[in-house]
Each structure stands twice: as structure tokens, then as C-alpha cells.
Design an enzyme around this catalytic site. Sequence first.
Site, PDB file in Angstrom:
ATOM      1  CD  GLU A  86      -3.032  -0.718   0.064  1.00 23.84           C
ATOM      2  OE1 GLU A  86      -3.248   0.465  -0.282  1.00 23.84           O
ATOM      3  OE2 GLU A  86      -3.582  -1.689  -0.488  1.00 23.84           O
ATOM      4  CG  ASP A 130      -7.149   8.854  -4.954  1.00 23.43           C
ATOM      5  OD1 ASP A 130      -7.708   9.767  -5.595  1.00 23.43           O
ATOM      6  OD2 ASP A 130      -7.780   7.934  -4.400  1.00 23.43           O
TER       7      ASP A 130
END
Length: 227
Positions: A17, A26
Site C-alpha cells: 500500500e 490520489d
Amino acid sequence: MTRRINAAGLSHIMQWEGKELVAYRDVAGVLTIGYGHTSAAGIPKVREGMRINDTEAAEILRRDLGKFEERVEHLVKVPLTDNQFAVLVSFDFNTGALHKSTLLKKLNAGDYDAVPVELMKWVNAGGKKVKGLVNRRSAEAGLWAKGEFVASNTVDADKAVNKKDVAVIVGTGAGGAATSVVPVLPDLIDAVTKQHDDLTSGEWARIIVAVVILGLTGYGIYRKVRS
């Protein structure tokens, strides 16, 4: 009490991750922090300019994983070792698709050998194979292949992880020379696929496990030579 992911599985998820201690947006423009945490996952709500420390990032991840630990415990109807449970939590955390996967159907039918093969089918994004997902699925297949029980399912997030577990998952060591152990696996699988499209799931599983063991054995030899 809900079963918890073990140290090896937690280390695996943290590795793949990645960690960001300052809030960022993001690729979809969603505010994110820590190990991929967003406001949609629950508390804390992510704000512009938000900062956290390493301990907080680990605590948030453990809290986020709770939903997926519960899902695996509820969806899987057959016994699982600690590592197998961790693999499924990691897979579901990454895809959110365990409930509708052929992987789950085959596993609940008792076909444990099918899991590594089914994992390797979840490597596409936007209709294209993504190298990062190939490597992540390969690492999960390697952890599934280990399959042994560990002492506890309630390892704290900040507890040190056994170096052997990190080597198996990440495929690297202090010398940095074994970084190709995990990435090599999908390449070998692709090569075999071109020659043997008719292999059964059990045969595929044995191939994957054999390659993982071969890579780890080579790494062990390297460590002995270096020491």
C-alpha cells in the site's frame, strides 16, 4: 472475537500500500493519507493539509482492516491458517471483490490449491496488466504457500515482524540482492502458461509453490554465502 490479521500479513499490506503521512489526492482526486486511508473508510476524516505519524498510520490501517477481517471470517467456510487468512484479507482489502470471486467459490469447495492460480488472475486495471498488481499477487501466492500457523492472530501493529516473513513477502534482504525473487515468479508463470494452457488448478498451484520455494532457497544460500 473477530480474527485478526497476523504480523506477516500486516507487513505485506504495508509494503504494497505504501505510506504517506501528509494528506494527498490520489489519481481520482480523493483525499488520502496513511496506508491508503480515505474518509469513505471511516474515521478519521481526511482533511487538506492533514498530518499523522507512523504510529497513527498503523493504527488507522488496523482499524480499516477490521471490515475485511470480518468479511473473510464470514465469507470463507473452510479452515484457514493464519497466513491464508492474511492473504485473503490483503486480497479483499485491495480489490473488495472476495465475495464475488471464483477464488472464494473454489476455496469453499475445498480446493485450496486453486487459490494461488486465482490470485494471479487479479492483475489488471483499466483492462491492462499492471506490473505492481502482478508482483502483489505473487507475494500473496508466496505467503499462501507458506501456510503454517503462527503463535497469535492478534499481533500489535507496531510489533516487530520476523525477518523471514519479510523476506518471503517482499523478496529482499539487508543486502538488497534478492529483490527479484517475487517479481521473477509472474514471469515464470507466464512462460509456463504459453506452453501449458491445459494445466489443472492443482498443477498450477504446485508450480507456483515450487517457484516460490526455489526463489527463497536461492535467497537463503545467498545469505549464508554473504555471512
